[in-house]
Write a protein that holds these residues in place. Sequence first.
Motif, mmCIF file in Angstrom:
data_model
loop_
_atom_site.group_PDB
_atom_site.id
_atom_site.type_symbol
_atom_site.label_atom_id
_atom_site.label_comp_id
_atom_site.label_asym_id
_atom_site.label_seq_id
_atom_site.Cartn_x
_atom_site.Cartn_y
_atom_site.Cartn_z
ATOM 1 N N GLY A 47 -0.498 8.928 18.836
ATOM 2 C CA GLY A 47 -0.957 9.521 20.087
ATOM 3 C C GLY A 47 -0.925 11.040 20.036
ATOM 4 O O GLY A 47 -1.604 11.711 20.814
ATOM 5 N N LYS A 48 -0.126 11.578 19.117
ATOM 6 C CA LYS A 48 0.000 13.035 18.965
ATOM 7 C C LYS A 48 -0.916 13.583 17.875
ATOM 8 O O LYS A 48 -1.460 14.668 18.018
ATOM 9 N N VAL A 49 -1.041 12.840 16.749
ATOM 10 C CA VAL A 49 -1.850 13.280 15.611
ATOM 11 C C VAL A 49 -2.632 12.077 15.099
ATOM 12 O O VAL A 49 -2.029 11.077 14.701
ATOM 13 N N ALA A 50 -3.943 12.174 15.114
ATOM 14 C CA ALA A 50 -4.783 11.049 14.677
ATOM 15 C C ALA A 50 -4.542 10.726 13.204
ATOM 16 O O ALA A 50 -4.315 11.607 12.380
ATOM 17 N N ALA A 51 -4.590 9.453 12.879
ATOM 18 C CA ALA A 51 -4.399 8.997 11.503
ATOM 19 C C ALA A 51 -5.610 9.325 10.648
ATOM 20 O O ALA A 51 -6.748 9.294 11.119
ATOM 21 N N LEU A 52 -5.351 9.635 9.392
ATOM 22 C CA LEU A 52 -6.414 9.816 8.411
ATOM 23 C C LEU A 52 -6.594 8.539 7.589
ATOM 24 O O LEU A 52 -7.608 8.362 6.931
ATOM 25 N N ALA A 53 -5.568 7.687 7.607
ATOM 26 C CA ALA A 53 -5.609 6.409 6.894
ATOM 27 C C ALA A 53 -5.036 5.334 7.811
ATOM 28 O O ALA A 53 -4.200 5.622 8.665
ATOM 29 N N ASP A 54 -5.485 4.120 7.626
ATOM 30 C CA ASP A 54 -5.068 3.029 8.506
ATOM 31 C C ASP A 54 -3.698 2.449 8.169
ATOM 32 O O ASP A 54 -2.975 2.018 9.040
ATOM 33 N N VAL A 55 -3.374 2.403 6.884
ATOM 34 C CA VAL A 55 -2.153 1.718 6.468
ATOM 35 C C VAL A 55 -1.473 2.482 5.338
ATOM 36 O O VAL A 55 -2.041 3.403 4.756
ATOM 37 N N TRP A 56 -0.262 2.063 5.021
ATOM 38 C CA TRP A 56 0.461 2.569 3.869
ATOM 39 C C TRP A 56 -0.265 2.092 2.619
ATOM 40 O O TRP A 56 -0.571 0.915 2.475
ATOM 41 N N THR A 57 -0.584 3.019 1.731
ATOM 42 C CA THR A 57 -1.229 2.689 0.468
ATOM 43 C C THR A 57 -0.207 2.849 -0.646
ATOM 44 O O THR A 57 0.166 3.974 -0.998
ATOM 45 N N PRO A 58 0.304 1.740 -1.178
ATOM 46 C CA PRO A 58 1.308 1.852 -2.232
ATOM 47 C C PRO A 58 0.718 2.456 -3.503
ATOM 48 O O PRO A 58 -0.424 2.164 -3.864
ATOM 49 N N LEU A 59 1.495 3.291 -4.147
ATOM 50 C CA LEU A 59 1.161 3.858 -5.448
ATOM 51 C C LEU A 59 2.395 3.652 -6.332
ATOM 52 O O LEU A 59 3.154 4.582 -6.598
ATOM 53 N N ASP A 60 2.609 2.413 -6.722
ATOM 54 C CA ASP A 60 3.758 2.011 -7.522
ATOM 55 C C ASP A 60 3.281 1.717 -8.941
ATOM 56 O O ASP A 60 2.316 0.962 -9.130
ATOM 57 N N PHE A 61 3.946 2.304 -9.937
ATOM 58 C CA PHE A 61 3.539 2.134 -11.326
ATOM 59 C C PHE A 61 4.763 1.966 -12.220
ATOM 60 O O PHE A 61 5.843 2.463 -11.883
ATOM 61 N N VAL A 62 4.579 1.283 -13.344
ATOM 62 C CA VAL A 62 5.635 1.148 -14.347
ATOM 63 C C VAL A 62 5.082 1.526 -15.709
ATOM 64 O O VAL A 62 3.882 1.449 -15.950
ATOM 65 N N ILE A 63 5.976 1.935 -16.583
ATOM 66 C CA ILE A 63 5.663 2.124 -17.993
ATOM 67 C C ILE A 63 6.470 1.088 -18.753
ATOM 68 O O ILE A 63 7.679 0.931 -18.512
ATOM 69 N N LYS A 64 5.803 0.377 -19.661
ATOM 70 C CA LYS A 64 6.467 -0.639 -20.470
ATOM 71 C C LYS A 64 6.434 -0.239 -21.939
ATOM 72 O O LYS A 64 5.503 0.438 -22.387
ATOM 73 N N ASP A 65 7.446 -0.682 -22.674
ATOM 74 C CA ASP A 65 7.456 -0.422 -24.106
ATOM 75 C C ASP A 65 6.600 -1.467 -24.818
ATOM 76 O O ASP A 65 5.979 -2.321 -24.176
ATOM 77 N N GLU A 66 6.565 -1.398 -26.146
ATOM 78 C CA GLU A 66 5.707 -2.300 -26.931
ATOM 79 C C GLU A 66 6.098 -3.768 -26.789
ATOM 80 O O GLU A 66 5.299 -4.660 -27.076
ATOM 81 N N ASN A 67 7.317 -4.037 -26.285
ATOM 82 C CA ASN A 67 7.764 -5.419 -26.080
ATOM 83 C C ASN A 67 7.577 -5.885 -24.642
ATOM 84 O O ASN A 67 7.998 -6.977 -24.279
ATOM 85 N N GLY A 68 6.980 -5.045 -23.819
ATOM 86 C CA GLY A 68 6.750 -5.415 -22.424
ATOM 87 C C GLY A 68 7.926 -5.142 -21.507
ATOM 88 O O GLY A 68 7.920 -5.569 -20.355
ATOM 89 N N ASN A 69 8.942 -4.440 -21.997
ATOM 90 C CA ASN A 69 10.102 -4.108 -21.171
ATOM 91 C C ASN A 69 9.795 -2.894 -20.302
ATOM 92 O O ASN A 69 9.250 -1.901 -20.794
ATOM 93 N N GLU A 70 10.152 -2.970 -19.035
ATOM 94 C CA GLU A 70 9.950 -1.851 -18.121
ATOM 95 C C GLU A 70 10.973 -0.772 -18.432
ATOM 96 O O GLU A 70 12.181 -1.015 -18.383
ATOM 97 N N ILE A 71 10.483 0.423 -18.792
ATOM 98 C CA ILE A 71 11.373 1.506 -19.181
ATOM 99 C C ILE A 71 11.294 2.697 -18.229
ATOM 100 O O ILE A 71 12.091 3.624 -18.344
ATOM 101 N N ALA A 72 10.347 2.672 -17.317
ATOM 102 C CA ALA A 72 10.215 3.739 -16.325
ATOM 103 C C ALA A 72 9.347 3.224 -15.182
ATOM 104 O O ALA A 72 8.535 2.315 -15.373
ATOM 105 N N GLY A 73 9.537 3.817 -14.009
ATOM 106 C CA GLY A 73 8.718 3.397 -12.872
ATOM 107 C C GLY A 73 8.795 4.377 -11.727
ATOM 108 O O GLY A 73 9.707 5.199 -11.634
ATOM 109 N N ILE A 74 7.789 4.277 -10.881
ATOM 110 C CA ILE A 74 7.731 5.121 -9.683
ATOM 111 C C ILE A 74 7.320 4.243 -8.505
ATOM 112 O O ILE A 74 6.442 3.390 -8.632
ATOM 113 N N LEU A 75 8.000 4.423 -7.390
ATOM 114 C CA LEU A 75 7.652 3.767 -6.128
ATOM 115 C C LEU A 75 7.233 4.877 -5.175
ATOM 116 O O LEU A 75 8.042 5.747 -4.830
ATOM 117 N N ALA A 76 5.977 4.867 -4.804
ATOM 118 C CA ALA A 76 5.432 5.934 -3.971
ATOM 119 C C ALA A 76 4.290 5.369 -3.137
ATOM 120 O O ALA A 76 3.931 4.194 -3.265
#
Length: 142
Positions: A28-57
């Motif tokens: 009601g104070k500031v109009a939205a530019l987007a309708d919903v939360w847009t997740p930007l979550d990513f992981v980095i995996k090693d050659e064996n498929g193990n998750e070794i890094a990640g970001i939740l954003a």
Amino acid sequence: MDKQFIIEPCEKESAKKIIEGINTYNLGKVAALADVWTPLDFVIKDENGNEIAGILAGMGYWNGLEIKILWVDETYRNEGLGSKLLNHTETMAKAKGATISMLDTFDFQAEAFYLKNGYEVVGEIKNFPNGHKRIYLSKKLA
């Protein structure tokens, strides 16, 4: 006559009402530019498929990139994986219209990392946790 109020633990349905209430007020104070939360979550995996890094954003109503967690396994730290994840997430956010990124960290976590990646300190809470500080940072993405 005094009104009687009761404070009790918050159930899931009550949490929804609280979220809807603050969203209604904010929008009601500031109009939205987007309708919903847009997740930007990513992981980095090693050659064996193990998750070794990640970001939740993600991006909310006003297209700001909010970084909640960025983690790199201790074995792989100082190899550029954190910067790679951060840069990838910022690029994806910019493509979706983000012009600013924001996050918080602690002095014992990643303050130097974010400063090296172009973030600026915009605030801090001293002595939280005891003997440390919580740091708030942002970066213009445009």
